[in-house]
Design a protein around this motif. Structure first.
Motif, PDB file in Angstrom:
ATOM      1  N   ARG A 185      -0.909 -83.978 116.178  1.00  0.00           N
ATOM      2  CA  ARG A 185      -2.044 -83.225 116.090  1.00  0.00           C
ATOM      3  C   ARG A 185      -1.505 -81.725 114.692  1.00  0.00           C
ATOM      4  O   ARG A 185      -0.204 -81.517 114.620  1.00  0.00           O
ATOM      5  N   ARG A 186      -1.867 -81.196 113.707  1.00  0.00           N
ATOM      6  CA  ARG A 186      -1.915 -80.639 112.567  1.00  0.00           C
ATOM      7  C   ARG A 186      -1.871 -79.237 113.796  1.00  0.00           C
ATOM      8  O   ARG A 186      -2.680 -79.111 114.291  1.00  0.00           O
ATOM      9  N   GLY A 206       2.558 -81.207 105.600  1.00  0.00           N
ATOM     10  CA  GLY A 206       2.032 -80.675 106.567  1.00  0.00           C
ATOM     11  C   GLY A 206       2.888 -80.123 108.197  1.00  0.00           C
ATOM     12  O   GLY A 206       3.485 -80.656 107.719  1.00  0.00           O
ATOM     13  N   PHE A 208       3.291 -80.137 111.913  1.00  0.00           N
ATOM     14  CA  PHE A 208       1.786 -81.028 112.794  1.00  0.00           C
ATOM     15  C   PHE A 208       3.538 -81.147 114.178  1.00  0.00           C
ATOM     16  O   PHE A 208       4.028 -80.353 114.449  1.00  0.00           O
ATOM     17  N   THR A 316      -5.608 -88.904 109.290  1.00  0.00           N
ATOM     18  CA  THR A 316      -4.800 -88.715 108.553  1.00  0.00           C
ATOM     19  C   THR A 316      -3.387 -89.362 109.089  1.00  0.00           C
ATOM     20  O   THR A 316      -2.002 -88.879 108.130  1.00  0.00           O
ATOM     21  N   GLN A 320       0.211 -88.057 106.672  1.00  0.00           N
ATOM     22  CA  GLN A 320       1.166 -87.519 107.590  1.00  0.00           C
ATOM     23  C   GLN A 320       2.431 -88.673 107.242  1.00  0.00           C
ATOM     24  O   GLN A 320       3.862 -87.791 107.463  1.00  0.00           O
TER      25      GLN A 320
END
Length: 324
Positions: A185-186, A206, A208, A316, A320
């Protein structure tokens, strides 16, 4: 021969439409793979890695007791639905309760002593499912997953949730592999200790972290026309959904049993994940879809949204992985 199936040459698909089709030439070979009630009654057969084309109530007697390590059931919900020329009609709640009682106790007897059972339902039938299951097994949890599909309703709230009841024979001895179903998950509010990420990973795409799954799943995409797992089955479940159940509640080589098999999602996913399978489905067309999907799983083991041993948030994965 006059087939009633949706064969590939009846209607040309859009270029990006990956919905499964079967040609007339494929049907005989796929049909030969099926087990029929006549075959079951004529002689003893191995049911390992087989699809049985028959009525559940008439074929269950041929399934041995203590047969399955894991049972996944997606029964007709209590609503009117056309399953390929077989219509299930909505009924009063007490009649639906009786419908469940006519087959669920027999199915539960096919479960091994350490086995687990999952049964799917919507808001309208979920209370009936709970009552029926708790008469036979110990309920461990109720999973609710976000089934985001359709445009909604004008006179009611849009139904975008479904339930899966999780039950076991022995609450002191059952398989549950939590590390096999971790979520990626973010990280919305990243926390650092001594200037370094704490329990999360910083990437170019990002931030995670791997997290333990809860009983609310919002990362599932319902199969649609551009996904290769998609069929024309009206209530097809996603492979990603069943992958979580199979990885958590069985081990490689275990037997996964799928009554009401439909297009064979539990069987196909079990095969991709190194489990054995057996399914029962009354509609021959759906059985043939399942056999074609199973043949495809010989070469293609991928499951949308599941990669590198973890489950990724919806839509995603590509983003990712670029940051890894």
């Amino acid at each position: 021969m006059d087939y009633f199936f949706h064969v590939a040459d009846k209607k040309k698909k859009a270029e990006n439409n990956r919905t499964l089709t079967i040609s007339e030439e494929e049907i005989p070979a796929l049909r030969e793979k099926l087990i029929t009630p006549d075959m079951l009654s004529a002689r003893e057969l191995s049911l390992r890695n087989k699809i049985i084309n028959g009525d559940l109530s008439k074929t269950l007697e041929y399934i041995p007791e203590n047969f399955a390590d894991l049972i996944i059931i997606d029964p007709p919900y209590n609503l009117t639905k056309n399953f390929g020329k077989i219509v299930f009609n909505e009924m009063k709640s007490n009649a639906y309760d009786a419908f469940l009682e006519s087959w669920l106790p027999k199915v539960c007897r096919k479960l091994k002593a350490h086995g687990s059972l999952y049964i799917c339902g919507d808001w309208k039938c979920t209370s009936s499912l709970q009552r029926a299951v708790e008469k036979e097994l110990t309920i461990i949890n109720r999973i609710t997953w976000q089934r985001e599909k359709g445009r909604g309703a004008k006179t009611n709230w849009k139904n975008s949730m479904e339930d899966i009841w999780f039950a076991v024979k022995d609450p002191s001895d059952y398989t549950f592999n939590i590390k096999q179903v971790m979520m990626k998950r973010r990280v919305i509010a990243p926390y650092k200790a001594d200037g370094k990420p704490k329990d999360w990973q910083e990437t170019d795409a990002g931030n995670f972290r791997l997290t333990y799954p809860s009983n609310f799943w919002d990362d599932i995409s319902v199969p649609f026309w551009s996904m290769k797992e998609n069929t024309d089955h009206p209530t097809q479940k996603p492979e990603k959904l069943y992958a979580k159940l199979i990885l958590a509640s069985s081990n490689p080589g275990d037997m996964v049993f799928e009554p009401f098999s439909g297009s064979g999602t539990a069987c196909v996913t079990a095969k991709k994940l190194g489990r054995n399978y057996c399914g029962i489905e009354i509609n021959e067309e759906y059985c043939l879809w399942a056999e074609k999907r199973l043949a495809g799983a010989e070469e293609d083991k991928t499951i949308q949204g599941y990669c590198d041993g973890v489950f990724w948030e919806r839509n995603t994965l590509n983003q990712q992985k670029k940051g890894l």
